[in-house]
Design a protein around this motif. Sequence first.
Motif, short mmCIF file in Angstrom:
data_model
loop_
_atom_site.label_atom_id
_atom_site.label_comp_id
_atom_site.label_asym_id
_atom_site.label_seq_id
_atom_site.Cartn_x
_atom_site.Cartn_y
_atom_site.Cartn_z
N GLU A 70 0.83 -1.21 0.00
CA GLU A 70 0.00 0.00 0.00
C GLU A 70 0.87 1.26 0.00
O GLU A 70 0.57 2.22 -0.71
CB GLU A 70 -0.93 0.00 1.21
N GLU A 71 1.94 1.25 0.77
CA GLU A 71 2.87 2.38 0.81
C GLU A 71 3.51 2.57 -0.57
O GLU A 71 3.65 3.70 -1.05
CB GLU A 71 3.94 2.14 1.87
N ASN A 72 3.88 1.47 -1.21
CA ASN A 72 4.48 1.53 -2.53
C ASN A 72 3.51 2.15 -3.54
O ASN A 72 3.90 3.00 -4.35
CB ASN A 72 4.88 0.12 -2.97
N GLU A 73 2.25 1.75 -3.50
CA GLU A 73 1.25 2.32 -4.40
C GLU A 73 1.06 3.82 -4.14
O GLU A 73 0.94 4.61 -5.08
CB GLU A 73 -0.09 1.60 -4.24
N ARG A 74 1.04 4.20 -2.88
CA ARG A 74 0.89 5.62 -2.53
C ARG A 74 2.05 6.42 -3.08
O ARG A 74 1.87 7.50 -3.68
CB ARG A 74 0.81 5.78 -1.01
N LEU A 75 3.27 5.92 -2.93
CA LEU A 75 4.45 6.63 -3.43
C LEU A 75 4.46 6.69 -4.96
O LEU A 75 4.87 7.71 -5.53
CB LEU A 75 5.72 5.95 -2.91
N LYS A 76 3.99 5.63 -5.62
CA LYS A 76 3.90 5.66 -7.08
C LYS A 76 2.94 6.74 -7.55
O LYS A 76 3.20 7.43 -8.54
CB LYS A 76 3.45 4.30 -7.61
N ARG A 77 1.81 6.89 -6.84
CA ARG A 77 0.86 7.94 -7.21
C ARG A 77 1.48 9.32 -7.04
O ARG A 77 1.28 10.21 -7.86
CB ARG A 77 -0.41 7.82 -6.37
N ILE A 78 2.25 9.51 -5.96
CA ILE A 78 2.90 10.80 -5.71
C ILE A 78 3.90 11.11 -6.83
O ILE A 78 3.93 12.22 -7.37
CB ILE A 78 3.60 10.82 -4.34
N VAL A 79 4.71 10.13 -7.21
CA VAL A 79 5.70 10.32 -8.27
C VAL A 79 5.01 10.62 -9.60
O VAL A 79 5.44 11.50 -10.35
CB VAL A 79 6.63 9.09 -8.38
N ALA A 80 3.93 9.92 -9.89
CA ALA A 80 3.20 10.16 -11.13
C ALA A 80 2.62 11.57 -11.16
O ALA A 80 2.67 12.26 -12.19
CB ALA A 80 2.09 9.12 -11.29
N LYS A 81 2.09 12.01 -10.03
CA LYS A 81 1.53 13.37 -9.95
C LYS A 81 2.63 14.42 -10.16
O LYS A 81 2.43 15.39 -10.91
CB LYS A 81 0.87 13.56 -8.58
N GLN A 82 3.78 14.21 -9.56
CA GLN A 82 4.89 15.16 -9.72
C GLN A 82 5.40 15.16 -11.16
O GLN A 82 5.73 16.22 -11.70
CB GLN A 82 6.01 14.83 -8.75
N ALA A 83 5.47 14.00 -11.79
CA ALA A 83 5.92 13.93 -13.18
C ALA A 83 4.95 14.68 -14.08
O ALA A 83 5.38 15.39 -15.01
CB ALA A 83 6.05 12.47 -13.61
N LEU A 84 3.66 14.54 -13.83
CA LEU A 84 2.66 15.25 -14.61
C LEU A 84 2.79 16.76 -14.43
O LEU A 84 2.73 17.52 -15.39
CB LEU A 84 1.25 14.78 -14.22
N GLU A 85 3.01 17.20 -13.19
CA GLU A 85 3.19 18.63 -12.92
C GLU A 85 4.41 19.17 -13.66
O GLU A 85 4.36 20.25 -14.24
CB GLU A 85 3.33 18.87 -11.42
N LEU A 86 5.51 18.42 -13.64
CA LEU A 86 6.72 18.86 -14.35
C LEU A 86 6.48 18.96 -15.86
O LEU A 86 6.96 19.89 -16.51
CB LEU A 86 7.87 17.89 -14.07
N GLU A 87 5.75 18.01 -16.40
CA GLU A 87 5.46 18.03 -17.83
C GLU A 87 4.60 19.25 -18.20
O GLU A 87 4.87 19.93 -19.19
CB GLU A 87 4.73 16.74 -18.22
#
Length: 103
Positions: A70-87
């Motif tokens: 569950e922690e891994n999934e939460r961190l993946k969502r955070i990284v995906a959100k940050q990548a989208l913001e950078l794009e």
Amino acid sequence: MSKQRRTFSAEDRYSIVQESLRSGPSEVSRKYSLSPSLLRRWKEKYLASGKDGLRDSYPRVDPQVRILEEENERLKRIVAKQALELEVKSELLKKTPIGPRKR
């Protein structure tokens, strides 16, 4: 009185099936408060596959492993959100002309 879900290990199932083969299924199902259909299903699995047929058909997941997943999934969502913001920010920078400001 609410019914509580009980769990039986493979060894427990084996001993109950063996007892039902000796004493009869109706007596054993009353003794352990099991439905006759459950006892019949265990017996069929035992006769088809032996003792291995009475094992759990689904893997048990360790609670710590579940927490880590569950922690891994939460961190993946955070990284995906940050990548989208950078794009999005990089696209905005490409569209915005950089030059001296007019006053």
